[in-house]
Design a protein around this motif. Structure first.
Motif, PDB file in Angstrom:
ATOM      1  N   GLU A  11       0.838  -1.187   0.000  1.00 16.41           N
ATOM      2  CA  GLU A  11       0.000   0.000   0.000  1.00 16.41           C
ATOM      3  C   GLU A  11       0.879   1.245   0.000  1.00 16.41           C
ATOM      4  OE1 GLU A  11      -2.763   2.580  -0.315  1.00 16.41           O
ATOM      5  OE2 GLU A  11      -3.362   0.472  -0.248  1.00 16.41           O
ATOM      6  N   GLN A  12       0.676   2.117  -0.962  1.00 14.60           N
ATOM      7  CA  GLN A  12       1.502   3.306  -1.113  1.00 14.60           C
ATOM      8  C   GLN A  12       0.787   4.592  -0.686  1.00 14.60           C
ATOM      9  OE1 GLN A  12       4.627   2.861  -1.898  1.00 14.60           O
ATOM     10  NE2 GLN A  12       4.388   0.686  -2.389  1.00 14.60           N
ATOM     11  N   ASN A  13      -0.503   4.536  -0.524  1.00 14.61           N
ATOM     12  CA  ASN A  13      -1.267   5.739  -0.202  1.00 14.61           C
ATOM     13  C   ASN A  13      -1.071   6.120   1.265  1.00 14.61           C
ATOM     14  OD1 ASN A  13      -3.254   7.651   0.409  1.00 14.61           O
ATOM     15  ND2 ASN A  13      -4.669   6.830  -1.094  1.00 14.61           N
ATOM     16  N   PRO A  14      -0.429   7.267   1.543  1.00 17.86           N
ATOM     17  CA  PRO A  14      -0.182   7.663   2.937  1.00 17.86           C
ATOM     18  C   PRO A  14      -1.459   7.778   3.764  1.00 17.86           C
ATOM     19  CG  PRO A  14       1.086   9.030   1.430  1.00 17.86           C
ATOM     20  CD  PRO A  14       0.131   8.237   0.589  1.00 17.86           C
ATOM     21  N   TYR A 102      -4.876  -9.922   5.286  1.00 15.17           N
ATOM     22  CA  TYR A 102      -4.509  -9.098   6.448  1.00 15.17           C
ATOM     23  C   TYR A 102      -4.210  -7.675   6.006  1.00 15.17           C
ATOM     24  CZ  TYR A 102       0.052 -10.377   4.553  1.00 15.17           C
ATOM     25  OH  TYR A 102       1.120 -10.599   3.704  1.00 15.17           O
ATOM     26  N   ILE A 103      -4.237  -6.777   6.999  1.00 19.29           N
ATOM     27  CA  ILE A 103      -3.846  -5.379   6.811  1.00 19.29           C
ATOM     28  C   ILE A 103      -2.855  -5.044   7.912  1.00 19.29           C
ATOM     29  CG2 ILE A 103      -4.636  -2.983   6.814  1.00 19.29           C
ATOM     30  CD1 ILE A 103      -7.328  -3.973   5.769  1.00 19.29           C
ATOM     31  N   ILE A 104      -1.622  -4.738   7.522  1.00 23.68           N
ATOM     32  CA  ILE A 104      -0.547  -4.475   8.477  1.00 23.68           C
ATOM     33  C   ILE A 104       0.262  -3.282   7.986  1.00 23.68           C
ATOM     34  CG2 ILE A 104       1.634  -5.365   9.427  1.00 23.68           C
ATOM     35  CD1 ILE A 104       0.392  -8.139   9.436  1.00 23.68           C
ATOM     36  N   VAL A 105       0.754  -2.486   8.926  1.00 17.95           N
ATOM     37  CA  VAL A 105       1.620  -1.352   8.606  1.00 17.95           C
ATOM     38  C   VAL A 105       2.912  -1.462   9.397  1.00 17.95           C
ATOM     39  CG1 VAL A 105       1.916   1.150   8.940  1.00 17.95           C
ATOM     40  CG2 VAL A 105      -0.175   0.262   7.893  1.00 17.95           C
ATOM     41  N   HIS A 106       4.042  -1.270   8.713  1.00 15.97           N
ATOM     42  CA  HIS A 106       5.357  -1.204   9.342  1.00 15.97           C
ATOM     43  C   HIS A 106       5.842   0.237   9.303  1.00 15.97           C
ATOM     44  CE1 HIS A 106       6.465  -5.699   8.455  1.00 15.97           C
ATOM     45  NE2 HIS A 106       5.369  -5.572   9.181  1.00 15.97           N
ATOM     46  N   VAL A 107       6.265   0.742  10.434  1.00 13.87           N
ATOM     47  CA  VAL A 107       6.784   2.112  10.522  1.00 13.87           C
ATOM     48  C   VAL A 107       8.196   2.066  11.091  1.00 13.87           C
ATOM     49  CG1 VAL A 107       6.522   4.361  11.630  1.00 13.87           C
ATOM     50  CG2 VAL A 107       4.495   3.121  10.843  1.00 13.87           C
ATOM     51  N   LYS A 108       9.122   2.733  10.430  1.00 14.11           N
ATOM     52  CA  LYS A 108      10.490   2.839  10.928  1.00 14.11           C
ATOM     53  C   LYS A 108      10.799   4.291  11.261  1.00 14.11           C
ATOM     54  CE  LYS A 108      12.266  -1.197   8.460  1.00 14.11           C
ATOM     55  NZ  LYS A 108      13.281  -1.718   7.521  1.00 14.11           N
ATOM     56  N   GLY A 109      11.625   4.490  12.286  1.00 15.12           N
ATOM     57  CA  GLY A 109      11.934   5.861  12.654  1.00 15.12           C
ATOM     58  C   GLY A 109      13.033   5.961  13.680  1.00 15.12           C
ATOM     59  N   TRP A 164       7.707   4.193   5.939  1.00 13.41           N
ATOM     60  CA  TRP A 164       6.611   3.288   6.318  1.00 13.41           C
ATOM     61  C   TRP A 164       6.177   2.489   5.101  1.00 13.41           C
ATOM     62  CZ3 TRP A 164       3.023   7.877   7.980  1.00 13.41           C
ATOM     63  CH2 TRP A 164       2.645   8.626   6.862  1.00 13.41           C
ATOM     64  N   GLU A 165       5.518   1.384   5.364  1.00 15.07           N
ATOM     65  CA  GLU A 165       4.975   0.572   4.281  1.00 15.07           C
ATOM     66  C   GLU A 165       3.714  -0.127   4.754  1.00 15.07           C
ATOM     67  OE1 GLU A 165       7.321  -2.763   3.032  1.00 15.07           O
ATOM     68  OE2 GLU A 165       8.233  -3.012   5.012  1.00 15.07           O
ATOM     69  N   GLY A 166       2.730  -0.141   3.885  1.00 13.83           N
ATOM     70  CA  GLY A 166       1.514  -0.866   4.177  1.00 13.83           C
ATOM     71  C   GLY A 166       1.544  -2.218   3.489  1.00 13.83           C
ATOM     72  N   LYS A 167       1.189  -3.244   4.218  1.00 13.76           N
ATOM     73  CA  LYS A 167       1.097  -4.593   3.669  1.00 13.76           C
ATOM     74  C   LYS A 167      -0.374  -4.983   3.716  1.00 13.76           C
ATOM     75  CE  LYS A 167       5.768  -5.865   5.113  1.00 13.76           C
ATOM     76  NZ  LYS A 167       6.314  -6.140   3.788  1.00 13.76           N
ATOM     77  N   PHE A 168      -1.057  -4.732   2.606  1.00 13.34           N
ATOM     78  CA  PHE A 168      -2.495  -4.945   2.520  1.00 13.34           C
ATOM     79  C   PHE A 168      -2.742  -6.126   1.583  1.00 13.34           C
ATOM     80  CE2 PHE A 168      -4.028  -0.310   3.399  1.00 13.34           C
ATOM     81  CZ  PHE A 168      -3.195  -0.244   4.509  1.00 13.34           C
ATOM     82  N   LYS A 169      -3.086  -7.258   2.162  1.00 14.56           N
ATOM     83  CA  LYS A 169      -3.354  -8.451   1.354  1.00 14.56           C
ATOM     84  C   LYS A 169      -4.826  -8.800   1.490  1.00 14.56           C
ATOM     85  CE  LYS A 169      -1.886 -13.262   0.617  1.00 14.56           C
ATOM     86  NZ  LYS A 169      -3.180 -13.920   0.890  1.00 14.56           N
ATOM     87  N   PHE A 170      -5.601  -8.457   0.473  1.00 14.30           N
ATOM     88  CA  PHE A 170      -7.023  -8.817   0.490  1.00 14.30           C
ATOM     89  C   PHE A 170      -7.491  -9.257  -0.884  1.00 14.30           C
ATOM     90  CE2 PHE A 170      -6.390  -4.202   1.093  1.00 14.30           C
ATOM     91  CZ  PHE A 170      -6.790  -3.698  -0.137  1.00 14.30           C
ATOM     92  N   SER A 171      -6.758 -10.218  -1.421  1.00 13.54           N
ATOM     93  CA  SER A 171      -7.150 -10.890  -2.669  1.00 13.54           C
ATOM     94  C   SER A 171      -7.225  -9.926  -3.852  1.00 13.54           C
ATOM     95  CB  SER A 171      -8.493 -11.619  -2.486  1.00 13.54           C
ATOM     96  OG  SER A 171      -8.416 -12.566  -1.449  1.00 13.54           O
TER      97      SER A 171
END
Length: 211
Positions: A11-14, A102-109, A164-171
């Protein structure tokens, strides 16, 4: 050449990434130092600022060993877990294999410690205000004596978000009909499974306590 993770799951949309953080603020804070990793589950509240990505604000028990990892400008990762569920091929309109959506977000900082007691107090007030929502049933007063006592036992900090990166897996790669069916399953699984799970968990825990 195959790419991982698959681009259609990224997912790229902030705005969508921020929505996940705001709706599921209990994050998993991950830090590492001298080959030792520490993990703590705490609310991490997103706040926009003048930077590219914004920041996360939080506090942690000062006796938590992870505090030793929280050094100014040290790196941290926060993981936010949204809805997730098993997708059975039985619910789909085409022949597929079992999978997990699943819907998961990783944030680094970068960590920035709040040394000033007034800063930490203000952070607690802002966090509470956000969590209470638009129609708060509770307002944390600046002179609350319980909060004043708690300030002696917590460490306040911010995470300056660097990526950050969104990992949105919904088929997304499935047929339109199957995407709609998978979406319905994701929604229904959250509504149907939570009550039974929580009831069972609490009943079992109560039995252990009363034995």
């Amino acid at each position: 050449m195959n790419k991982y993770p698959p681009p259609h799951h990224q997912e790229q949309n902030p705005e969508n990434i921020i929505k996940v953080i705001q709706h599921y603020p209990l994050g998993t804070l991950v830090t590492a130092k001298d080959d030792e990793a520490h993990i703590t589950h705490i609310p991490l509240i997103y706040e926009a600022d003048d930077s590219k990505y914004g920041k996360l604000v939080a506090h942690i028990d000062k006796f938590n060993p992870q505090v030793n990892h929280l050094i100014n400008d040290s790196s941290a990762t926060a993981v936010f877990h949204g809805p997730q569920t098993y997708i059975s091929p039985s619910i789909l309109s085409t022949t597929q294999l079992p999978t997990w959506n699943y819907i998961i977000v990783h944030v680094k900082g970068k960590i920035h410690l709040l040394k000033d007691r007034d800063q930490v107090r203000e952070t607690l007030i802002r966090m509470t205000s956000f969590l209470e929502g638009d129609n708060p049933a509770y307002v944390l007063a600046e002179n609350n004596p319980r909060m004043e006592a708690a300030l002696d036992y917590i460490i306040g900090f911010e995470i300056e978000i660097t990526s950050w990166e969104g990992k949105f897996k919904f088929s997304q790669d499935k047929a339109k009909r199957d995407k709609a069916l998978a979406k319905a399953e994701l929604i229904q699984s959250q509504q149907n499974s939570v009550r039974a799970f929580i009831d069972d968990l609490f009943d079992h825990h109560h039995q252990i306590i009363t034995k």
